[in-house]
Design a protein around this motif. Structure first.
Motif, PDB file in Angstrom:
ATOM      1  N   PRO A 107     -20.215  62.396  -8.411  1.00 42.85           N
ATOM      2  CA  PRO A 107     -19.734  62.470  -9.695  1.00 42.85           C
ATOM      3  C   PRO A 107     -18.397  61.912  -9.939  1.00 42.85           C
ATOM      4  O   PRO A 107     -17.603  61.713  -8.675  1.00 42.85           O
TER       5      PRO A 107
ATOM      6  N   TRP B 130     -14.985  62.740  -7.678  1.00 44.89           N
ATOM      7  CA  TRP B 130     -15.213  62.512  -6.358  1.00 44.89           C
ATOM      8  C   TRP B 130     -15.155  60.961  -6.069  1.00 44.89           C
ATOM      9  O   TRP B 130     -14.871  60.581  -4.958  1.00 44.89           O
TER      10      TRP B 130
ATOM     11  N   TYR C 156     -24.331  65.596   0.768  1.00 49.55           N
ATOM     12  CA  TYR C 156     -23.768  66.055  -0.503  1.00 49.55           C
ATOM     13  C   TYR C 156     -25.147  65.271  -1.558  1.00 49.55           C
ATOM     14  O   TYR C 156     -25.596  66.051  -2.517  1.00 49.55           O
TER      15      TYR C 156
ATOM     16  N   GLN D 128     -27.653  67.478  -3.739  1.00 51.41           N
ATOM     17  CA  GLN D 128     -27.684  67.411  -5.185  1.00 51.41           C
ATOM     18  C   GLN D 128     -29.035  66.765  -5.615  1.00 51.41           C
ATOM     19  O   GLN D 128     -29.387  67.165  -6.742  1.00 51.41           O
ATOM     20  N   TYR D 129     -29.654  66.042  -4.752  1.00 51.22           N
ATOM     21  CA  TYR D 129     -30.862  65.119  -5.349  1.00 51.22           C
ATOM     22  C   TYR D 129     -31.953  66.553  -5.470  1.00 51.22           C
ATOM     23  O   TYR D 129     -32.829  66.350  -6.261  1.00 51.22           O
TER      24      TYR D 129
ATOM     25  N   GLY E 258     -30.147  69.224  -8.394  1.00 55.74           N
ATOM     26  CA  GLY E 258     -29.938  68.734  -9.805  1.00 55.74           C
ATOM     27  C   GLY E 258     -29.640  67.280  -9.721  1.00 55.74           C
ATOM     28  O   GLY E 258     -28.347  67.026  -9.419  1.00 55.74           O
ATOM     29  N   GLN E 259     -30.172  66.492 -10.160  1.00 54.10           N
ATOM     30  CA  GLN E 259     -30.007  65.037  -9.893  1.00 54.10           C
ATOM     31  C   GLN E 259     -28.931  64.373 -11.108  1.00 54.10           C
ATOM     32  O   GLN E 259     -28.335  63.516 -10.918  1.00 54.10           O
ATOM     33  N   ASP E 260     -28.907  65.214 -12.192  1.00 47.37           N
ATOM     34  CA  ASP E 260     -28.004  64.698 -12.912  1.00 47.37           C
ATOM     35  C   ASP E 260     -26.569  64.469 -12.665  1.00 47.37           C
ATOM     36  O   ASP E 260     -25.691  63.503 -13.302  1.00 47.37           O
ATOM     37  N   GLU E 261     -26.113  65.199 -11.555  1.00 53.53           N
ATOM     38  CA  GLU E 261     -24.722  64.961 -11.037  1.00 53.53           C
ATOM     39  C   GLU E 261     -24.626  63.746 -10.179  1.00 53.53           C
ATOM     40  O   GLU E 261     -23.263  63.262 -10.217  1.00 53.53           O
ATOM     41  N   LEU E 262     -25.781  63.050 -10.244  1.00 52.41           N
ATOM     42  CA  LEU E 262     -25.664  61.946  -9.177  1.00 52.41           C
ATOM     43  C   LEU E 262     -25.997  60.788 -10.494  1.00 52.41           C
ATOM     44  O   LEU E 262     -25.882  59.505  -9.871  1.00 52.41           O
ATOM     45  N   ARG E 263     -26.198  61.001 -11.507  1.00 53.68           N
ATOM     46  CA  ARG E 263     -26.357  59.882 -12.499  1.00 53.68           C
ATOM     47  C   ARG E 263     -25.572  59.775 -13.596  1.00 53.68           C
ATOM     48  O   ARG E 263     -25.620  59.792 -14.850  1.00 53.68           O
ATOM     49  N   THR E 264     -24.016  60.235 -13.131  1.00 53.07           N
ATOM     50  CA  THR E 264     -22.977  60.178 -14.145  1.00 53.07           C
ATOM     51  C   THR E 264     -22.527  58.687 -14.565  1.00 53.07           C
ATOM     52  O   THR E 264     -21.757  58.412 -15.353  1.00 53.07           O
TER      53      THR E 264
END
Length: 247
Positions: free
Chosen positions: A38, A41, A168, A172-173, A176-182
């Protein structure tokens, strides 16, 4: 012939393994995993934050002290002023019981300090000899000990940080994958099974299994490195504490 430092021939296979591992960790860290963090980070990991810079400076620091440990000549002062191109004499055990006797080395043919030792791999006397490190392809003595120590310590911390980042991403995968697609590049991708490597400069589309397999492989390599270097760091921390302890 005596070797000058870790760059002197012959090079060691483990030396190449060390550099390849470092490049793989650096390449995957900054090209694959850190860009998926994100926003806040990601900036911290890259070292952009003034107060929380970690990974970027850490990797650079490790490379610098690694190069210093390899490039330093740890030999005795009387040895360093000699001509390294001159062949060393052959040790004759019929004349001398030990290579160094009464602080005189019969191979280097110079007076040495009390804690010096003649390294058979480098074929010269090392000041405060600790050990010959095949990973550095160089001896570790008083002249490069702290570079070696910082090299090991920074590698352990860097590997730990990378392991945290990869775990992490795995968690997160699943959660909820949305946090990795920012990253803005993901806005043009509608398929959730498609991911991007080498963000933000050279985005390359890959499928989820490639991401997961790459992460798992690097994590295994990371853990192996942590186990090997971790015990080495603990041993040298013990030595430092023992040497610094009052009698």
């Amino acid at each position: 012939m005596s070797r000058v430092n870790g760059w002197s021939l012959p090079l060691n296979t483990l030396q190449a393994v060390a550099w390849i591992t470092f490049l793989v960790m650096t390449f995957t860290s900054f090209g694959i995993f850190i860009p998926l963090l994100p926003g806040v980070w990601r900036h911290v990991a890259y070292g952009v934050s003034f107060t929380l810079w970690v990974t970027g400076v850490l990797f650079l620091f490790h490379m610098v002290v690694h190069l210093m440990a390899v490039s330093t000549d740890p030999a005795e002062p009387n040895v360093r002023i000699k001509n390294y191109k001159r062949p060393m004499p052959t040790f004759d055990r019929t004349k001398h019981e030990h290579v160094i006797q009464n602080q005189y080395c019969h191979l280097c043919e110079v007076t040495v300090s009390l804690k010096a030792k003649h390294c058979s791999a480098c074929n010269k006397c090392i000041t405060n000899f600790d050990h010959h490190c095949n990973w550095l392809n160089n001896c570790v003595g008083s002249r490069n000990y702290w570079c070696f120590f910082c090299c090991v310590a920074s590698a352990v911390v860097g590997l730990f940080c990378l392991a945290v980042v990869i775990m992490y991403i795995f968690i997160q995968y699943i959660m909820g994958q949305d946090e990795l697609r920012t990253d803005p590049h993901f806005k043009t991708i509608t398929d959730e099974n498609t991911w991007l490597f080498f963000l933000p400069l050279f985005p390359v589309r890959i499928k989820a299994p490639v991401l997961l397999i790459t992460g798992a492989a690097v994590l295994v390599l990371d853990i192996v490195g942590l186990l090997m270097l971790g015990q080495l760091l603990l041993f040298h921390l013990y030595l430092c504490a023992y040497c610094c302890a009052p009698p």
